[in-house]
Scaffold this motif. Structure first.
Motif, PDB file in Angstrom:
ATOM      1  N   VAL A   1       0.863  -1.182   0.000  1.00 16.72           N
ATOM      2  CA  VAL A   1       0.000   0.000   0.000  1.00 16.72           C
ATOM      3  C   VAL A   1       0.896   1.227   0.000  1.00 16.72           C
ATOM      4  N   VAL A   2       0.734   2.082  -0.993  1.00 15.77           N
ATOM      5  CA  VAL A   2       1.476   3.340  -1.071  1.00 15.77           C
ATOM      6  C   VAL A   2       0.497   4.479  -0.829  1.00 15.77           C
ATOM      7  N   ILE A   3       0.790   5.308   0.152  1.00 14.05           N
ATOM      8  CA  ILE A   3      -0.049   6.472   0.450  1.00 14.05           C
ATOM      9  C   ILE A   3       0.760   7.718   0.116  1.00 14.05           C
ATOM     10  N   ALA A   4       0.495   8.279  -1.051  1.00 13.35           N
ATOM     11  CA  ALA A   4       1.186   9.490  -1.480  1.00 13.35           C
ATOM     12  C   ALA A   4       0.600  10.701  -0.758  1.00 13.35           C
ATOM     13  N   ASP A   5       1.471  11.687  -0.454  1.00 11.43           N
ATOM     14  CA  ASP A   5       1.040  12.877   0.291  1.00 11.43           C
ATOM     15  C   ASP A   5       0.324  12.457   1.567  1.00 11.43           C
ATOM     16  N   ALA A   6       0.970  11.586   2.331  1.00 12.52           N
ATOM     17  CA  ALA A   6       0.343  11.018   3.527  1.00 12.52           C
ATOM     18  C   ALA A   6      -0.008  12.075   4.559  1.00 12.52           C
ATOM     19  N   ASP A   7       0.636  13.236   4.494  1.00  9.94           N
ATOM     20  CA  ASP A   7       0.295  14.315   5.412  1.00  9.94           C
ATOM     21  C   ASP A   7      -1.109  14.859   5.174  1.00  9.94           C
ATOM     22  N   ARG A   8      -1.748  14.425   4.066  1.00  9.46           N
ATOM     23  CA  ARG A   8      -3.111  14.876   3.752  1.00  9.46           C
ATOM     24  C   ARG A   8      -4.172  13.926   4.309  1.00  9.46           C
ATOM     25  N   LEU A   9      -3.782  12.945   5.095  1.00  9.72           N
ATOM     26  CA  LEU A   9      -4.754  12.089   5.765  1.00  9.72           C
ATOM     27  C   LEU A   9      -5.613  12.932   6.700  1.00  9.72           C
ATOM     28  N   ASN A  10      -6.949  12.852   6.549  1.00 12.21           N
ATOM     29  CA  ASN A  10      -7.785  13.593   7.484  1.00 12.21           C
ATOM     30  C   ASN A  10      -7.861  12.825   8.811  1.00 12.21           C
ATOM     31  N   PRO A  11      -8.391  13.419   9.880  1.00  5.74           N
ATOM     32  CA  PRO A  11      -8.347  12.755  11.195  1.00  5.74           C
ATOM     33  C   PRO A  11      -8.958  11.365  11.217  1.00  5.74           C
ATOM     34  N   GLN A  12     -10.105  11.190  10.559  1.00  5.00           N
ATOM     35  CA  GLN A  12     -10.756   9.881  10.563  1.00  5.00           C
ATOM     36  C   GLN A  12      -9.897   8.849   9.824  1.00  5.00           C
ATOM     37  N   ALA A  13      -9.345   9.257   8.686  1.00  5.46           N
ATOM     38  CA  ALA A  13      -8.496   8.342   7.916  1.00  5.46           C
ATOM     39  C   ALA A  13      -7.220   8.013   8.692  1.00  5.46           C
ATOM     40  N   SER A  14      -6.667   9.006   9.385  1.00  5.41           N
ATOM     41  CA  SER A  14      -5.454   8.772  10.174  1.00  5.41           C
ATOM     42  C   SER A  14      -5.694   7.727  11.249  1.00  5.41           C
ATOM     43  N   ASN A  15      -6.805   7.854  11.956  1.00  5.64           N
ATOM     44  CA  ASN A  15      -7.100   6.901  13.028  1.00  5.64           C
ATOM     45  C   ASN A  15      -7.339   5.497  12.493  1.00  5.64           C
ATOM     46  N   LYS A  16      -7.958   5.418  11.309  1.00  7.04           N
ATOM     47  CA  LYS A  16      -8.260   4.101  10.753  1.00  7.04           C
ATOM     48  C   LYS A  16      -6.997   3.409  10.244  1.00  7.04           C
ATOM     49  N   ILE A  17      -6.119   4.160   9.580  1.00  5.87           N
ATOM     50  CA  ILE A  17      -4.888   3.541   9.093  1.00  5.87           C
ATOM     51  C   ILE A  17      -3.978   3.188  10.257  1.00  5.87           C
ATOM     52  N   LEU A  18      -4.069   3.938  11.350  1.00  8.40           N
ATOM     53  CA  LEU A  18      -3.260   3.649  12.531  1.00  8.40           C
ATOM     54  C   LEU A  18      -3.559   2.258  13.072  1.00  8.40           C
ATOM     55  N   LYS A  19      -4.824   1.887  13.103  1.00  9.32           N
ATOM     56  CA  LYS A  19      -5.206   0.565  13.601  1.00  9.32           C
ATOM     57  C   LYS A  19      -4.592  -0.538  12.743  1.00  9.32           C
ATOM     58  N   THR A  20      -4.547  -0.287  11.430  1.00 11.94           N
ATOM     59  CA  THR A  20      -3.965  -1.281  10.524  1.00 11.94           C
ATOM     60  C   THR A  20      -2.453  -1.361  10.706  1.00 11.94           C
ATOM     61  N   LEU A  21      -1.803  -0.215  10.925  1.00  8.12           N
ATOM     62  CA  LEU A  21      -0.353  -0.214  11.137  1.00  8.12           C
ATOM     63  C   LEU A  21       0.031  -0.893  12.446  1.00  8.12           C
ATOM     64  N   GLU A  22      -0.871  -0.854  13.422  1.00  8.61           N
ATOM     65  CA  GLU A  22      -0.583  -1.507  14.697  1.00  8.61           C
ATOM     66  C   GLU A  22      -0.561  -3.025  14.579  1.00  8.61           C
ATOM     67  N   GLU A  23      -1.429  -3.583  13.738  1.00  9.18           N
ATOM     68  CA  GLU A  23      -1.515  -5.036  13.556  1.00  9.18           C
ATOM     69  C   GLU A  23      -1.582  -5.360  12.063  1.00  9.18           C
ATOM     70  N   PRO A  24      -0.477  -5.168  11.347  1.00  9.92           N
ATOM     71  CA  PRO A  24      -0.498  -5.402   9.897  1.00  9.92           C
ATOM     72  C   PRO A  24      -0.564  -6.887   9.565  1.00  9.92           C
ATOM     73  N   PRO A  25      -1.203  -7.234   8.469  1.00  7.53           N
ATOM     74  CA  PRO A  25      -1.214  -8.631   8.038  1.00  7.53           C
ATOM     75  C   PRO A  25       0.198  -9.074   7.636  1.00  7.53           C
ATOM     76  N   PRO A  26       0.456 -10.371   7.643  1.00  2.00           N
ATOM     77  CA  PRO A  26       1.773 -10.869   7.210  1.00  2.00           C
ATOM     78  C   PRO A  26       2.055 -10.493   5.754  1.00  2.00           C
ATOM     79  N   ARG A  27       3.321 -10.278   5.452  1.00  2.00           N
ATOM     80  CA  ARG A  27       3.783  -9.979   4.091  1.00  2.00           C
ATOM     81  C   ARG A  27       3.006  -8.816   3.472  1.00  2.00           C
ATOM     82  N   SER A  28       2.817  -7.788   4.288  1.00  2.00           N
ATOM     83  CA  SER A  28       2.227  -6.551   3.785  1.00  2.00           C
ATOM     84  C   SER A  28       3.202  -5.417   4.059  1.00  2.00           C
ATOM     85  N   LEU A  29       3.282  -4.466   3.141  1.00  2.00           N
ATOM     86  CA  LEU A  29       4.217  -3.358   3.256  1.00  2.00           C
ATOM     87  C   LEU A  29       3.474  -2.054   2.993  1.00  2.00           C
ATOM     88  N   PHE A  30       3.650  -1.097   3.905  1.00  2.00           N
ATOM     89  CA  PHE A  30       3.048   0.223   3.763  1.00  2.00           C
ATOM     90  C   PHE A  30       4.152   1.249   3.511  1.00  2.00           C
TER      91      PHE A  30
END
Length: 338
Positions: A112-141
């Motif tokens: 998953v590539v997130i270009a201009d990641a500083d443009r994540l709005n608050p809701q999107a930031s919180n949701k992606i944070l949960k995924t970064l905390e427990e990423p699936p195996p063999r996944s790269l952000f």
């Protein structure tokens, strides 16, 4: 394969991490040039998906490499800010969750590539944070940004940082040349000249956007999309529009940065500095004419006026309005701060 030495070095570091099975699950890729950040992301994906043996990856020639470098590999999801709001929204993070839950095409990595990641709005930031905390195996952000301080500290803490210090030299030269032409070759003192400068830049910026659009469309047209389903191909139009807008905004920011340097040179002239200190030394005579009678206080206010122009661009104020109003302000003999 990669002309930029920093991207070569970065690819080599990650190749060793991949060989030793120590590749992190998330990287924050930072740098001033958004173009180089995207090239770096493409290089990292090519490293993952290349069909060659690992020590020789990425080859840059196999179908997987070509797809990765064009940002259309079926196991990689690219997210860019929506073209109107210029934000990354929670619905786009929902795409991330669906993407990483799907089976890969070749049993390899999901990226998953997130270009201009500083443009994540608050809701999107919180949701992606949960995924970064427990990423699936063999996944790269890969989170790309030229403003890492705008990201949540909790997101930053879950990523390893990679930095590309180089700027895009062509874009920098272009911005410098545009400002030099606008400020030293058009008009003179007064409001009429200020409007002429604004319109000159507006026309040149329109040409820049057309060039970016044509370049991105040509690159997309050369990409083999046979492995993508219809839905994925349909989404490429939105991706193309967002990519064009992102590249254009960075090029415009570079122009504003050089306009800021022109105003800095005026301040130096007003303060009696030597020509050797000027960013536009070849325009020293024009700068000193413009600075004649200009107080240091007024020169400082002009620097602030340029910063306000960039703030207005970030707020999506109409481009012509920003340029015309901004240059009229710069033409005021004693511009008041604020």
């Amino acid at each position: 394969m990669f002309s930029n030495p920093e991207i070569k070095e970065l690819t080599g570091i990650l190749r060793q991490a991949l060989l030793s099975e120590r590749l992190a699950h998330a990287y924050l890729v930072c740098g001033r040039s958004r173009t180089l950040l995207r090239e770096a992301a493409g290089a990292i994906m090519a490293l993952l998906y290349c069909g060659a043996r690992l020590p020789e990856r990425p080859c840059g020639a196999c179908p997987a490499c070509r797809q990765a470098l064009a940002h259309v590999h079926p196991d990689a999801l690219w997210l860019e800010p929506e073209s109107k709001s210029r934000q990354l929204v929670v619905e786009q993070i929902d795409q991330v969750l669906r993407h990483i839950s799907q089976t890969t095409f070749d049993g390899g990595w999901k990226t998953v590539v997130i270009a201009d990641a500083d443009r994540l709005n608050p809701q999107a930031s919180n949701k992606i944070l949960k995924t970064l905390e427990e990423p699936p195996p063999r996944s790269l952000f890969l989170l790309l940004t030229d403003s890492p301080d705008e990201l949540l500290p909790t997101i930053i803490s879950r990523c390893q940082r990679l930095t590309i210090n180089a700027e895009d030299p062509a874009a920098s030269r272009e911005g410098r040349d545009l400002i030099l032409a606008a400020m030293s070759e058009t008009g003179g003192p007064g409001m009429a000249a200020a409007l002429e400068r604004a319109r000159f830049l507006l026309e040149r910026l329109k040409a820049v956007k057309v060039e970016i659009s044509e370049t991105e469309a040509a690159a997309m047209a050369e990409t083999n999309l046979e492995d993508l389903d219809k839905n994925a191909r349909d989404k490429l139009k939105d991706v193309l529009e967002a990519r064009v807008e992102s590249r254009y905004r960075r090029r415009r920011e570079t122009v504003l940065e050089w306009l800021m340097l022109w105003q800095r040179d005026l301040l130096l002239c007003a303060a009696g500095a030597d020509d050797k200190m000027l960013a536009f030394q070849e325009a020293a005579a024009a700068l000193r004419r413009e600075a004649r009678g200009l107080s240091c206080r007024a020169a400082l206010a002009r620097l602030q006026a340029v910063a306000e122009m960039q703030t207005q661009f970030n707020r999506n104020v109409h481009e012509a309005m920003v340029l015309e109003h901004g240059f009229v302000r710069l033409a005021e003999p004693e511009l008041s701060p604020g």
